[in-house]
Design a protein around this motif. Structure first.
Motif, PDB file in Angstrom:
ATOM      1  N   MET A   1      25.472 -42.866  25.171  1.00 55.80           N
ATOM      2  CA  MET A   1      24.113 -42.359  25.076  1.00 55.80           C
ATOM      3  C   MET A   1      23.266 -42.751  26.267  1.00 55.80           C
ATOM      4  N   PRO A   2      23.276 -44.025  26.772  1.00 57.48           N
ATOM      5  CA  PRO A   2      22.452 -44.375  27.930  1.00 57.48           C
ATOM      6  C   PRO A   2      22.834 -43.573  29.145  1.00 57.48           C
ATOM      7  N   SER A   3      24.122 -43.245  29.319  1.00 58.46           N
ATOM      8  CA  SER A   3      24.552 -42.499  30.491  1.00 58.46           C
ATOM      9  C   SER A   3      24.160 -41.048  30.391  1.00 58.46           C
ATOM     10  N   GLN A   4      23.969 -40.517  29.126  1.00 61.14           N
ATOM     11  CA  GLN A   4      23.607 -39.126  28.987  1.00 61.14           C
ATOM     12  C   GLN A   4      22.135 -38.921  29.319  1.00 61.14           C
ATOM     13  N   GLN A   5      21.278 -39.932  29.036  1.00 61.19           N
ATOM     14  CA  GLN A   5      19.853 -39.780  29.336  1.00 61.19           C
ATOM     15  C   GLN A   5      19.576 -39.639  30.822  1.00 61.19           C
ATOM     16  N   PRO A   6      20.177 -40.482  31.719  1.00 60.12           N
ATOM     17  CA  PRO A   6      19.948 -40.265  33.157  1.00 60.12           C
ATOM     18  C   PRO A   6      20.470 -38.921  33.611  1.00 60.12           C
ATOM     19  N   GLN A   7      21.604 -38.462  33.024  1.00 54.34           N
ATOM     20  CA  GLN A   7      22.136 -37.164  33.423  1.00 54.34           C
ATOM     21  C   GLN A   7      21.175 -36.060  33.039  1.00 54.34           C
ATOM     22  N   GLN A   8      20.551 -36.170  31.823  1.00 51.99           N
ATOM     23  CA  GLN A   8      19.621 -35.152  31.404  1.00 51.99           C
ATOM     24  C   GLN A   8      18.365 -35.161  32.268  1.00 51.99           C
ATOM     25  N   SER A   9      17.843 -36.366  32.576  1.00 47.79           N
ATOM     26  CA  SER A   9      16.654 -36.447  33.421  1.00 47.79           C
ATOM     27  C   SER A   9      16.949 -35.936  34.824  1.00 47.79           C
ATOM     28  N   GLN A  10      18.152 -36.266  35.321  1.00 48.40           N
ATOM     29  CA  GLN A  10      18.533 -35.781  36.659  1.00 48.40           C
ATOM     30  C   GLN A  10      18.663 -34.266  36.657  1.00 48.40           C
ATOM     31  N   ARG A  78      18.490 -37.465  51.466  1.00 47.97           N
ATOM     32  CA  ARG A  78      18.086 -38.601  50.643  1.00 47.97           C
ATOM     33  C   ARG A  78      18.345 -38.332  49.164  1.00 47.97           C
ATOM     34  N   GLU A  79      17.975 -37.115  48.733  1.00 45.76           N
ATOM     35  CA  GLU A  79      18.210 -36.770  47.334  1.00 45.76           C
ATOM     36  C   GLU A  79      19.699 -36.774  47.009  1.00 45.76           C
ATOM     37  N   ALA A  80      20.473 -36.252  47.985  1.00 45.33           N
ATOM     38  CA  ALA A  80      21.921 -36.252  47.758  1.00 45.33           C
ATOM     39  C   ALA A  80      22.458 -37.675  47.677  1.00 45.33           C
ATOM     40  N   ALA A  81      21.952 -38.543  48.591  1.00 45.30           N
ATOM     41  CA  ALA A  81      22.378 -39.948  48.544  1.00 45.30           C
ATOM     42  C   ALA A  81      21.922 -40.612  47.246  1.00 45.30           C
ATOM     43  N   ALA A  85      24.268 -42.111  44.484  1.00 43.80           N
ATOM     44  CA  ALA A  85      24.108 -43.493  44.009  1.00 43.80           C
ATOM     45  C   ALA A  85      23.949 -43.520  42.484  1.00 43.80           C
ATOM     46  N   ALA A  86      23.141 -42.562  41.950  1.00 41.32           N
ATOM     47  CA  ALA A  86      22.956 -42.503  40.501  1.00 41.32           C
ATOM     48  C   ALA A  86      24.279 -42.177  39.805  1.00 41.32           C
ATOM     49  N   GLN A  87      25.025 -41.220  40.380  1.00 41.91           N
ATOM     50  CA  GLN A  87      26.322 -40.877  39.799  1.00 41.91           C
ATOM     51  C   GLN A  87      27.289 -42.063  39.866  1.00 41.91           C
ATOM     52  N   ARG A  92      29.991 -46.224  37.244  1.00 46.32           N
ATOM     53  CA  ARG A  92      30.253 -47.648  37.095  1.00 46.32           C
ATOM     54  C   ARG A  92      29.967 -48.095  35.658  1.00 46.32           C
ATOM     55  N   ALA A  93      28.835 -47.593  35.114  1.00 43.49           N
ATOM     56  CA  ALA A  93      28.505 -47.940  33.724  1.00 43.49           C
ATOM     57  C   ALA A  93      29.565 -47.404  32.763  1.00 43.49           C
ATOM     58  N   ILE A  94      30.013 -46.142  33.021  1.00 41.50           N
ATOM     59  CA  ILE A  94      31.059 -45.564  32.175  1.00 41.50           C
ATOM     60  C   ILE A  94      32.346 -46.367  32.280  1.00 41.50           C
ATOM     61  N   THR A  95      32.670 -46.738  33.545  1.00 44.53           N
ATOM     62  CA  THR A  95      33.889 -47.529  33.747  1.00 44.53           C
ATOM     63  C   THR A  95      33.791 -48.878  33.061  1.00 44.53           C
TER      64      THR A  95
END
Length: 205
Positions: A1-10, A78-81, A85-87, A92-95
């Motif tokens: 769930m925490p990893s899905q929230q950043p993906q949705q916001s991104q 910058r956005e791509a970087a 970094a977010a990915q 890393r969090a998923i791993t």
């Protein structure tokens, strides 16, 4: 769930970034088009002052468009970087989460295996004890059976001895009766002889 929230916001931020990028690029293109149109118009009029002004404006518009394009390129990088970094952080969090789940699963499996091994040891010990007890009971049963057989044989032998004793006692009783009868006969004969002897003696006197 925490990893899905950043993906949705991104994902929600991506369309807004694309609209801003499209707007900046449209402005840069419009500046270049306007500069080109102004230069063409100045050339068509064949006015030196207008051509100079058009050239300066075109230069400024080109510089502005270049600056806008460069700024957009830098922002895009910058956005791509930032996205990478977010990915990377999300991966890393998923791993880490998967690693933690794997460790928890491995620990749980080790615990279950240890419990099964302990249960098997307990059952094997109980089985060994039961087998030992069964062997002891079988041995005792054999011993009791041998004792019973021996007692049976001894009882038969005692009964045989008793029968023999009874038979010998009966024979002895019969023999006693025979001897008593013979003794009575002998006593009777002795009395007869004594009587006959006494009569003869009396006659001789």
């Amino acid at each position: 769930m925490p990893s899905q929230q950043p993906q949705q916001s991104q994902a929600s931020r991506t369309p807004a970034r694309r609209r801003q990028r499209s707007t900046r690029l449209a402005v840069a293109v419009a500046l270049l088009v306007a500069a080109a149109a102004l230069v063409v118009a100045a050339l068509a009029v064949s006015s030196g002052v207008l051509t100079t002004v058009a050239a300066v404006v075109a230069l400024l518009a080109g510089a502005g468009a270049t600056k806008i394009t460069h700024a957009e390129l830098v922002l895009t990088r910058r956005e791509a970087a930032r996205d990478r970094a977010a990915q990377a952080q999300e991966y890393r969090a998923i791993t880490e989460r998967r690693t933690a789940e794997s460790v928890a699963f491995a620990n749980d499996m080790k615990r279950k295996i240890a419990e099964r091994e302990h249960a098997i040891d307990v059952l094997e010990h109980a089985l060994s004890s039961a087998q030992k007890n069964a062997a002891e009971q079988t041995l005792k049963r054999g011993q009791e059976a041998r004792r019973a057989d021996q007692a049976e044989r001894q009882r038969d032998e005692v009964q045989r001895f008793r029968d023999d004793a009874d038979e010998r006692a009966a024979e002895a009783i019969v023999r006693v009766a025979e001897l008593e009868a013979e003794l009575d006969v002998m006593r009777a004969e002795l009395d007869t002889l004594r009587t006959a002897a006494a009569r003869r003696t009396h006659r001789s006197a």
